[in-house]
Design an enzyme around this catalytic site. Structure first.
Site, mmCIF file in Angstrom:
data_model
loop_
_atom_site.group_PDB
_atom_site.id
_atom_site.type_symbol
_atom_site.label_atom_id
_atom_site.label_comp_id
_atom_site.label_asym_id
_atom_site.label_seq_id
_atom_site.Cartn_x
_atom_site.Cartn_y
_atom_site.Cartn_z
ATOM 1 N N TYR A 29 0.815 -1.225 0.000
ATOM 2 C CA TYR A 29 0.000 0.000 0.000
ATOM 3 C C TYR A 29 0.839 1.262 0.000
ATOM 4 O O TYR A 29 0.387 2.313 -0.429
ATOM 5 C CB TYR A 29 -1.049 0.009 1.115
ATOM 6 C CG TYR A 29 -0.541 -0.104 2.522
ATOM 7 C CD1 TYR A 29 -0.018 0.979 3.186
ATOM 8 C CD2 TYR A 29 -0.621 -1.321 3.193
ATOM 9 C CE1 TYR A 29 0.432 0.875 4.482
ATOM 10 C CE2 TYR A 29 -0.175 -1.440 4.494
ATOM 11 C CZ TYR A 29 0.355 -0.340 5.139
ATOM 12 O OH TYR A 29 0.799 -0.452 6.426
ATOM 13 N N ILE A 74 -10.567 14.823 -13.592
ATOM 14 C CA ILE A 74 -10.114 13.881 -12.570
ATOM 15 C C ILE A 74 -10.301 12.438 -13.058
ATOM 16 O O ILE A 74 -9.650 11.529 -12.549
ATOM 17 C CB ILE A 74 -10.763 14.127 -11.184
ATOM 18 C CG1 ILE A 74 -12.280 14.101 -11.221
ATOM 19 C CG2 ILE A 74 -10.242 15.417 -10.591
ATOM 20 C CD1 ILE A 74 -12.954 14.251 -9.849
ATOM 21 N N LYS A 88 -12.993 15.670 -5.255
ATOM 22 C CA LYS A 88 -12.543 17.062 -5.284
ATOM 23 C C LYS A 88 -13.309 17.793 -4.191
ATOM 24 O O LYS A 88 -14.527 17.969 -4.279
ATOM 25 C CB LYS A 88 -12.819 17.675 -6.657
ATOM 26 C CG LYS A 88 -12.263 19.050 -6.854
ATOM 27 C CD LYS A 88 -12.487 19.475 -8.298
ATOM 28 C CE LYS A 88 -11.627 20.661 -8.637
ATOM 29 N NZ LYS A 88 -11.674 20.950 -10.076
#
Length: 120
Positions: A53, A71, A98
């Site tokens: 991760y 995005i 966002k």
């Protein structure tokens, strides 16, 4: 199947369709979930036998640095890099939020989710 996830990785980046967004920047939250079947015995307790991760975070960091209009494009870039690094993964979900998008009213966040394999 094993799932590895990052939730709420926070970035300040300069994505947006409008030039003002690319100039002023905005806060983003990124969630990544990766599903895979281990390539070797997970009980060997070795990082090489799983999806790291920390590497997922680094991939997100790198992609968030590249200013994009959408995005969606950022999310696809993250997904593509994960597939390149970990070709044995079975599923990937990348969500980008966002925070406080520049709209005419108060909105907590806008978001996009990109998945692999694609439902299309």
């Amino acid at each position: 199947m094993i799932n590895i996830a990052l939730q709420g990785a926070e970035f300040f980046a300069y994505h947006g369709f409008y030039p003002e967004e690319q100039k002023l920047g905005c806060r983003y939250l990124v969630d990544i979930e990766v599903g895979f079947v281990p390539q070797a015995a997970i009980m060997a307790d070795e990082l090489d036998n799983t999806v790291d991760y920390e590497k997922l975070y680094i991939i997100a960091c790198e992609e968030m640095k590249h200013t994009r209009k959408l995005i969606e494009t950022v999310g696809q870039g993250i997904l593509d890099k994960i597939i390149g690094k970990y070709p044995f993964v079975k599923t990937i979900h990348v969500a980008i939020k966002k925070v406080n998008p520049p709209l005419m009213g108060k909105v907590a966040h806008s978001s996009v989710v990109i998945s692999y394999p694609s439902a299309i």
